[in-house]
Design an enzyme around this catalytic site. Sequence first.
Site, PDB file in Angstrom:
ATOM      1  N   LYS A 187     -45.572 -73.860  72.607  1.00 36.99           N
ATOM      2  CA  LYS A 187     -45.059 -75.069  72.705  1.00 36.99           C
ATOM      3  C   LYS A 187     -45.514 -75.693  74.005  1.00 36.99           C
ATOM      4  O   LYS A 187     -45.845 -75.181  74.951  1.00 36.99           O
ATOM      5  CB  LYS A 187     -43.563 -74.895  72.802  1.00 36.99           C
ATOM      6  CG  LYS A 187     -42.831 -74.389  71.506  1.00 36.99           C
ATOM      7  CD  LYS A 187     -41.426 -74.467  71.771  1.00 36.99           C
ATOM      8  CE  LYS A 187     -40.547 -73.909  70.427  1.00 36.99           C
ATOM      9  NZ  LYS A 187     -40.840 -74.831  69.363  1.00 36.99           N
TER      10      LYS A 187
ATOM     11  N   ARG B  28     -38.593 -68.401  60.261  1.00 37.72           N
ATOM     12  CA  ARG B  28     -38.677 -67.856  58.833  1.00 37.72           C
ATOM     13  C   ARG B  28     -39.141 -66.798  58.611  1.00 37.72           C
ATOM     14  O   ARG B  28     -38.988 -65.942  57.648  1.00 37.72           O
ATOM     15  CB  ARG B  28     -39.266 -69.152  58.183  1.00 37.72           C
ATOM     16  CG  ARG B  28     -40.637 -69.441  58.452  1.00 37.72           C
ATOM     17  CD  ARG B  28     -41.338 -70.724  58.078  1.00 37.72           C
ATOM     18  NE  ARG B  28     -40.714 -71.731  58.847  1.00 37.72           N
ATOM     19  CZ  ARG B  28     -41.255 -73.053  58.702  1.00 37.72           C
ATOM     20  NH1 ARG B  28     -41.998 -73.372  57.732  1.00 37.72           N
ATOM     21  NH2 ARG B  28     -40.782 -73.985  59.481  1.00 37.72           N
TER      22      ARG B  28
HETATM   23  N1  BES Z   1     -37.031 -73.025  67.301  1.00 35.51           N
HETATM   24  C1  BES Z   1     -37.948 -74.009  66.707  1.00 35.51           C
HETATM   25  C2  BES Z   1     -37.288 -75.212  66.308  1.00 35.51           C
HETATM   26  C3  BES Z   1     -36.259 -75.936  67.137  1.00 35.51           C
HETATM   27  C4  BES Z   1     -36.765 -77.218  67.641  1.00 35.51           C
HETATM   28  C5  BES Z   1     -35.072 -75.382  67.616  1.00 35.51           C
HETATM   29  C6  BES Z   1     -35.753 -77.685  68.635  1.00 35.51           C
HETATM   30  C7  BES Z   1     -34.165 -76.277  68.576  1.00 35.51           C
HETATM   31  C8  BES Z   1     -34.631 -77.166  68.927  1.00 35.51           C
HETATM   32  C9  BES Z   1     -38.652 -73.448  65.624  1.00 35.51           C
HETATM   33  O1  BES Z   1     -39.149 -72.137  65.676  1.00 35.51           O
HETATM   34  C10 BES Z   1     -40.023 -74.245  65.748  1.00 35.51           C
HETATM   35  O2  BES Z   1     -40.663 -74.136  66.616  1.00 35.51           O
HETATM   36  N2  BES Z   1     -40.184 -74.819  64.546  1.00 35.51           N
HETATM   37  C11 BES Z   1     -41.471 -75.862  64.524  1.00 35.51           C
HETATM   38  C12 BES Z   1     -42.100 -75.444  62.971  1.00 35.51           C
HETATM   39  C13 BES Z   1     -43.119 -75.876  62.794  1.00 35.51           C
HETATM   40  C14 BES Z   1     -44.241 -75.326  63.582  1.00 35.51           C
HETATM   41  C15 BES Z   1     -43.465 -76.115  61.101  1.00 35.51           C
HETATM   42  C16 BES Z   1     -41.217 -77.069  64.554  1.00 35.51           C
HETATM   43  O3  BES Z   1     -39.840 -77.573  64.224  1.00 35.51           O
HETATM   44  O4  BES Z   1     -41.846 -77.671  65.174  1.00 35.51           O
HETATM   45 MN    MN Z   2     -40.998 -71.700  66.927  1.00 36.79          MN
END
Ligand code: BES
Ligand code: MN
Length: 515
Positions: free
Chosen positions: A289, A363
């Site tokens: 990230k 997931r």
């Molecule tokens: N933990 C994150 C989602 C999240 C985002 C939680 C903001 C709380 C606040 C999750 O693991 C994630 O990174 N999801 C990605 C999925 C994508 C790579 C398909 C996302 O939402 O960007």
């Molecule tokens: Mn994530």
Amino acid sequence: MTALTLSTSSAATLRADAIVVGVAKGAKGAVLAPGAEAADKAFDGKLAAVLETLGASGAEGEVTKLPAASGLKAAVVLAVGLGEAPAEDAEYDAEALRRAAGSAARALTGSKKAAFALPAEDAEAVAAISEGALLGAYAFTAYRSNGGDAKAARGAKKADGKSAPLAEVAILGGKPRDKAHKAAVERAQTLAAEVNRARDLINTPSNDLTPKSFAAQAQAAAKEFGLKVEVLDEKALTKGGYGGLMGVGQGSENPPRLVRIGYTHAKAEKTLALVGKGITYDSGGISLKPAGHNETMKCDMSGAAAVFAAVVAAARLGLRVNVTGWLALAENMPSGGALRPGDVLTMYSGKTVEVLNTDAEGRLVLADALTRASEEQPDAIVDVATLTGAMVLALGNRTFGIMANDNAFRASVHEIAEEAGEPAWPMPMPSELRKTLDSPIADLKNIGERAGGGLLAGVFLQEFVGEGIPWAHLDIAGPAFHESAPFGYTPKGGTGSAVRTLVGLAERTADGDLG
Ligand code: BES
Ligand code: MN
Ligand code: ZN
């Protein structure tokens, strides 16, 4: 936690630091809510007018403090806004009472005792005021050098009184001898304690909350409340073929855990399985990230925290239902040993997943836990997860999305959430999205097209839910962690989102009101 009592005393005679009254928006300006009569009398019936002079309108969240008139034993009157006044004969909405009580409790941080002279007209209102007060008074102080439990234990300075949560609340108008009123307070105390347990876990930084230490907390609570607990460590997970959990956790120094924590009731007719995403820190892994997206990722175990708290709440409330919690705990980190984009995992179900984005890790851990939970053939499964940023874009920061493989079940969960005061909204799982998860080399990929990202995550999870089991998925990525100014009973940081919905679901299931 803040002590809570029901009191038949009058606001005029009760000794307290503050008297809390309700003020609402009437047709012709601010009006006092029922319960404020004694305080109003001390102001010669002019309290509403005085409040208006000070700028009060009765708007939700508004707090007005004024010195108490002579004739009152308290030093301060605190008027809290309830929003629109209800139509004549109608009662104040439970959520308006919860929020007002929460705002008052926050405004009284540093005070010892407050008398809440709010419209406690029936047991439902008593419950709402109690919940709001106990949730609003929450403070996470463990890491303050001048007030933390941890530091205090090591002999550091004592808490400074100014930031200590309101210590004692007396709810005036509540009937201490009334069975329903007493039960309302007791339930609120348990519920709030468990929501606050989830908040504490979420607020604990990832250097102290690891899969292992989270599992240890589950073991300690299981001992305290007579629950059955099993913890699978990295050895057991490898042996058991939990490819999703092991894959996500393989880049971290803190290896994964799968916790099963179960409450059973001898006369239960139904069994609920609750599955929580417990990523104790989500860096994104090799699909790292960027800065700006990782500062709050200690909150990525909020689903597991909610599940854990809900199981303990079900036990403490003695609900006539079996509730099994599954905590899918891992830390998502990049390292020389980490999962790479392009790697293929063999999941606990036997299905293979091509991992094209290591940041879509929730997931993967949930998939293994859902398959494992399904093996026990529960009557329903609900998973809770901070799963997608897409859900935050769709529903904002205060509302969670509900997806399900069963329309009636989704509708019930939605109704229960709204009743509990947790905003939620149904989301679809369009079947055409499934093919975007097709992988050229494995059974499926962990990402598909960008459009509908929150829905697609639900479609992925559905692949791992046992045939014929009603299942709902709560994506709490928005409401799990509150970053802006506190409001109502919602503090900054971990909110405990979904705990009240899960407890409500367990209660309804116990009452036989669900299919
Ligand atoms: N933990 C994150 C989602 C999240 C985002 C939680 C903001 C709380 C606040 C999750 O693991 C994630 O990174 N999801 C990605 C999925 C994508 C790579 C398909 C996302 O939402 O960007
Ligand atoms: Mn994530
Ligand atoms: Zn995540």
